[in-house]
Design a protein around this motif. Structure first.
Motif, PDB file in Angstrom:
ATOM      1  N   CYS A 197       0.838  -1.205   0.000  1.00  0.00           N
ATOM      2  CA  CYS A 197       0.000   0.000   0.000  1.00  0.00           C
ATOM      3  C   CYS A 197       0.871   1.252   0.000  1.00  0.00           C
ATOM      4  N   PHE A 198       1.902   1.243   0.827  1.00  0.00           N
ATOM      5  CA  PHE A 198       2.800   2.390   0.954  1.00  0.00           C
ATOM      6  C   PHE A 198       3.584   2.597  -0.342  1.00  0.00           C
ATOM      7  N   GLY A 199       4.205   1.525  -0.829  1.00  0.00           N
ATOM      8  CA  GLY A 199       5.029   1.637  -2.020  1.00  0.00           C
ATOM      9  C   GLY A 199       4.239   1.978  -3.261  1.00  0.00           C
ATOM     10  N   ASP A 200       3.094   1.327  -3.437  1.00  0.00           N
ATOM     11  CA  ASP A 200       2.272   1.605  -4.617  1.00  0.00           C
ATOM     12  C   ASP A 200       1.764   3.041  -4.620  1.00  0.00           C
ATOM     13  N   GLN A 201       1.524   3.580  -3.420  1.00  0.00           N
ATOM     14  CA  GLN A 201       1.086   4.974  -3.367  1.00  0.00           C
ATOM     15  C   GLN A 201       2.193   5.908  -3.843  1.00  0.00           C
ATOM     16  N   LEU A 202       3.427   5.645  -3.438  1.00  0.00           N
ATOM     17  CA  LEU A 202       4.548   6.441  -3.939  1.00  0.00           C
ATOM     18  C   LEU A 202       4.657   6.310  -5.454  1.00  0.00           C
ATOM     19  N   LYS A 203       4.512   5.081  -5.940  1.00  0.00           N
ATOM     20  CA  LYS A 203       4.643   4.825  -7.380  1.00  0.00           C
ATOM     21  C   LYS A 203       3.498   5.456  -8.168  1.00  0.00           C
ATOM     22  N   SER A 204       2.347   5.671  -7.524  1.00  0.00           N
ATOM     23  CA  SER A 204       1.233   6.306  -8.224  1.00  0.00           C
ATOM     24  C   SER A 204       1.565   7.759  -8.581  1.00  0.00           C
ATOM     25  N   PHE A 205       2.465   8.369  -7.815  1.00  0.00           N
ATOM     26  CA  PHE A 205       2.884   9.743  -8.106  1.00  0.00           C
ATOM     27  C   PHE A 205       3.993   9.775  -9.155  1.00  0.00           C
ATOM     28  N   ASN A 206       4.796   8.726  -9.168  1.00  0.00           N
ATOM     29  CA  ASN A 206       5.873   8.635 -10.159  1.00  0.00           C
ATOM     30  C   ASN A 206       6.019   7.179 -10.594  1.00  0.00           C
ATOM     31  N   PRO A 207       5.372   6.792 -11.679  1.00  0.00           N
ATOM     32  CA  PRO A 207       5.423   5.399 -12.149  1.00  0.00           C
ATOM     33  C   PRO A 207       6.823   4.913 -12.507  1.00  0.00           C
ATOM     34  N   LYS A 208       7.786   5.818 -12.629  1.00  0.00           N
ATOM     35  CA  LYS A 208       9.143   5.416 -12.983  1.00  0.00           C
ATOM     36  C   LYS A 208       9.929   4.854 -11.800  1.00  0.00           C
ATOM     37  N   LEU A 209       9.418   5.038 -10.589  1.00  0.00           N
ATOM     38  CA  LEU A 209      10.117   4.525  -9.417  1.00  0.00           C
ATOM     39  C   LEU A 209      10.337   3.016  -9.530  1.00  0.00           C
ATOM     40  N   GLN A 210      11.528   2.580  -9.152  1.00  0.00           N
ATOM     41  CA  GLN A 210      11.886   1.163  -9.209  1.00  0.00           C
ATOM     42  C   GLN A 210      11.805   0.586  -7.790  1.00  0.00           C
ATOM     43  N   ILE A 211      10.694  -0.080  -7.500  1.00  0.00           N
ATOM     44  CA  ILE A 211      10.478  -0.617  -6.153  1.00  0.00           C
ATOM     45  C   ILE A 211      10.577  -2.140  -6.188  1.00  0.00           C
ATOM     46  N   ARG A 212      11.440  -2.671  -5.358  1.00  0.00           N
ATOM     47  CA  ARG A 212      11.551  -4.118  -5.234  1.00  0.00           C
ATOM     48  C   ARG A 212      10.929  -4.545  -3.904  1.00  0.00           C
ATOM     49  N   TYR A 213       9.788  -5.221  -3.991  1.00  0.00           N
ATOM     50  CA  TYR A 213       9.102  -5.691  -2.798  1.00  0.00           C
ATOM     51  C   TYR A 213       9.647  -7.054  -2.390  1.00  0.00           C
ATOM     52  N   GLU A 214       9.997  -7.183  -1.115  1.00  0.00           N
ATOM     53  CA  GLU A 214      10.518  -8.453  -0.617  1.00  0.00           C
ATOM     54  C   GLU A 214       9.953  -8.763   0.765  1.00  0.00           C
ATOM     55  N   THR A 215       9.505  -9.984   0.935  1.00  0.00           N
ATOM     56  CA  THR A 215       9.134 -10.485   2.256  1.00  0.00           C
ATOM     57  C   THR A 215       9.803 -11.832   2.411  1.00  0.00           C
ATOM     58  N   SER A 216      10.710 -11.934   3.367  1.00  0.00           N
ATOM     59  CA  SER A 216      11.552 -13.122   3.445  1.00  0.00           C
ATOM     60  C   SER A 216      12.034 -13.346   4.865  1.00  0.00           C
ATOM     61  N   GLU A 217      12.256 -14.607   5.194  1.00  0.00           N
ATOM     62  CA  GLU A 217      12.838 -14.964   6.486  1.00  0.00           C
ATOM     63  C   GLU A 217      14.216 -14.313   6.646  1.00  0.00           C
ATOM     64  N   LYS A 218      14.876 -14.062   5.524  1.00  0.00           N
ATOM     65  CA  LYS A 218      16.199 -13.447   5.544  1.00  0.00           C
ATOM     66  C   LYS A 218      16.181 -12.101   6.261  1.00  0.00           C
ATOM     67  N   TYR A 219      15.087 -11.357   6.085  1.00  0.00           N
ATOM     68  CA  TYR A 219      15.024 -10.010   6.645  1.00  0.00           C
ATOM     69  C   TYR A 219      14.458  -9.977   8.060  1.00  0.00           C
ATOM     70  N   VAL A 220      13.889 -11.111   8.486  1.00  0.00           N
ATOM     71  CA  VAL A 220      13.407 -11.196   9.860  1.00  0.00           C
ATOM     72  C   VAL A 220      14.572 -11.058  10.838  1.00  0.00           C
ATOM     73  N   ARG A 221      15.779 -11.393  10.360  1.00  0.00           N
ATOM     74  CA  ARG A 221      16.965 -11.332  11.225  1.00  0.00           C
ATOM     75  C   ARG A 221      17.182  -9.943  11.816  1.00  0.00           C
ATOM     76  N   TYR A 222      16.745  -8.931  11.095  1.00  0.00           N
ATOM     77  CA  TYR A 222      16.880  -7.586  11.671  1.00  0.00           C
ATOM     78  C   TYR A 222      15.543  -6.863  11.836  1.00  0.00           C
ATOM     79  N   LEU A 223      14.529  -7.253  11.053  1.00  0.00           N
ATOM     80  CA  LEU A 223      13.230  -6.598  11.188  1.00  0.00           C
ATOM     81  C   LEU A 223      12.476  -7.054  12.430  1.00  0.00           C
ATOM     82  N   ASN A 224      12.729  -8.303  12.855  1.00  0.00           N
ATOM     83  CA  ASN A 224      11.955  -8.863  13.972  1.00  0.00           C
ATOM     84  C   ASN A 224      12.849  -9.764  14.816  1.00  0.00           C
ATOM     85  N   PHE A 225      13.999  -9.219  15.215  1.00  0.00           N
ATOM     86  CA  PHE A 225      14.975 -10.007  15.960  1.00  0.00           C
ATOM     87  C   PHE A 225      14.629 -10.046  17.443  1.00  0.00           C
ATOM     88  N   HIS A 226      14.735 -11.246  18.026  1.00  0.00           N
ATOM     89  CA  HIS A 226      14.569 -11.411  19.475  1.00  0.00           C
ATOM     90  C   HIS A 226      15.623 -12.404  19.953  1.00  0.00           C
TER      91      HIS A 226
END
Length: 421
Positions: free
Chosen positions: A164-193
């Motif tokens: 929702c956040f990224g697509d809204q930015l891209k709606s203002f500038n369709p040229k934006l290059q957004i790479r969406y990622e959801t992965s266990e790899k990023y949990v290491r710092y996004l949700n570390f305990h």
């Protein structure tokens, strides 16, 4: 290069006097705030535009956001209360107020069934509006074919918030290059305990559990509500756990602000009752996600990998002019320790007395639905870089000296962040 002038003591004074205090009167004036982490993201009244030091231009934003408003975690959180009141009605044991409450529950059930934990339309709208305000305030960051790194935990509601956040930015500038990622790899710092912090926060064996249970018992007073809902004391005696029911109705009541409905259940509670229930919730989140004095900083240190990622991502954007933003999405349990570790305002304060927590730390101010921390970067032609910290789109202090708040030297901020690691 920015001069160093404001002292840490001034920042602390601002923290304790401007951000922390919460009172019965504040909750009574807005029962939605008693939802704590269910408080729907408040539209900021403060304008983002501010005079930027001469010669500096924005070039990058580092964003960590909590997912937007959601439904309660599971269908059971609504259904068992609905079923209990249905049973009471079948046994002619509901008061008029009880029947009205049942009628409202029956109306919301089709809206929430099979949506447990999902991002709601309210949450989608929050993320789009935050992105819109960011773009409108700093459109020059997002011009051309700039790149945006977008990553989340494995949570579906976080991934939806990211899109929702990224697509809204891209709606203002369709040229934006957004790479969406959801992965266990990023949990290491996004949700570390860490294992050792998990030992402290364990809800069955943590060293705080007995004191918390006593505090919760002292603040849970369901007798008036039972008389309000049920006409037969025998039904309550045989079929109702009063403490469990007042808590079940509390969670349903505070969740209504997060879904698209005008139905409300606050008429079931007095201001004192909902304030006391909120105190329990606030204390619980403080223990498990902030900097309880007895945690010995173990919980807030869970944000170290995230702080490291913020530094590394910013340095990459400084080296590569084609990077516009790093957007990350997680949970309240990730944002709270981040704010505590960075000592944003008073959010890293360490206390242990449960009766004092609400006076110095407030969950709905720290992490309402859609909460966020943004670092906005500016540079001049000499490549001097300054950064502005915004929490929920409001300028905030960190314990780094500056003579030009809300701007800080990135070199000093980076040194400070690295000292935390």
């Amino acid at each position: 290069m920015m001069k160093k002038a404001l002292t840490f003591s001034i920042c602390l004074w601002f923290s304790f006097n401007g951000m922390a205090q919460t009172s019965l009167e504040e909750i009574a004036a807005c029962f939605d705030k008693a939802g704590g982490v269910y408080y729907a993201y408040p539209t900021p009244q403060e304008k983002s535009e501010i005079s930027v030091p001469k010669g500096y231009k924005p070039f990058y934003v580092s964003h960590f956001g909590r997912h937007g408003s959601r439904y309660l975690i599971g269908d059971r959180d609504y259904k068992w209360v609905l079923d209990l009141l249905k049973e009471a009605k079948a046994q002619h044991s509901l008061t008029t107020q009880g029947e009205e409450t049942l009628s409202k529950l029956e109306k919301i059930w089709p809206m929430v069934e099979d949506r447990g934990g999902d991002l709601s339309p309210v949450g989608e709208r929050q993320q789009k509006e935050i992105a819109t305000r960011l773009y409108n305030a700093y459109p020059e960051i997002f011009q051309g074919r700039k790149k945006i790194s977008a990553r989340t935990t494995m949570s579906h509601r976080c991934a939806m918030s990211m899109v929702c956040f990224g697509d809204q930015l891209k709606s203002f500038n369709p040229k934006l290059q957004i790479r969406y990622e959801t992965s266990e790899k990023y949990v290491r710092y996004l949700n570390f305990h860490s294992d050792i912090s998990n030992e402290f926060t364990d809800e069955k064996t943590g060293p705080w559990c007995i004191e918390y249970e006593k505090f919760r018992d002292n603040h849970t007073r369901p007798d008036r509500l039972m008389k309000l809902l049920f006409s037969k004391e025998e039904f309550v005696t045989k079929r109702v756990n009063p403490d469990k029911l007042i808590w079940g109705l509390y969670w349903i009541a505070v969740n209504m602000q997060d879904i698209e409905t005008d139905i409300r259940f606050y008429d079931l509670f007095t201001a004192h009752e909902i304030f006391d229930l909120w105190q329990c919730v606030n204390y619980h989140f403080y223990i498990r996600n902030a900097n309880h004095a007895e945690s010995r900083a173990l919980v807030k240190n869970n944000a170290r990998p995230l702080v490291r990622n913020i530094i590394e991502s910013a340095e990459d954007a400084i080296r590569n002019s084609d990077v516009a933003a790093t957007i990350r999405f997680g949970h309240d349990g990730n944002l709270m320790p981040l704010l505590a570790l960075l000592q944003v305002e008073n959010f890293g304060i360490a206390v242990s007395d449960p009766y004092e927590v609400y006076k110095v730390w407030t969950d709905f101010k720290v992490s309402p639905m859609g909460a966020n921390l943004q670092l906005l970067f500016f540079k001049n032609k000499y490549n001097d870089i300054i950064v502005r910290f915004r929490h929920n789109e409001k300028d905030v202090h960190i314990p780094v000296k500056t003579d030009n708040f809300p701007f800080y030297s990135w070199r000093h901020v980076k040194e400070y962040m690295e000292s935390l690691l």
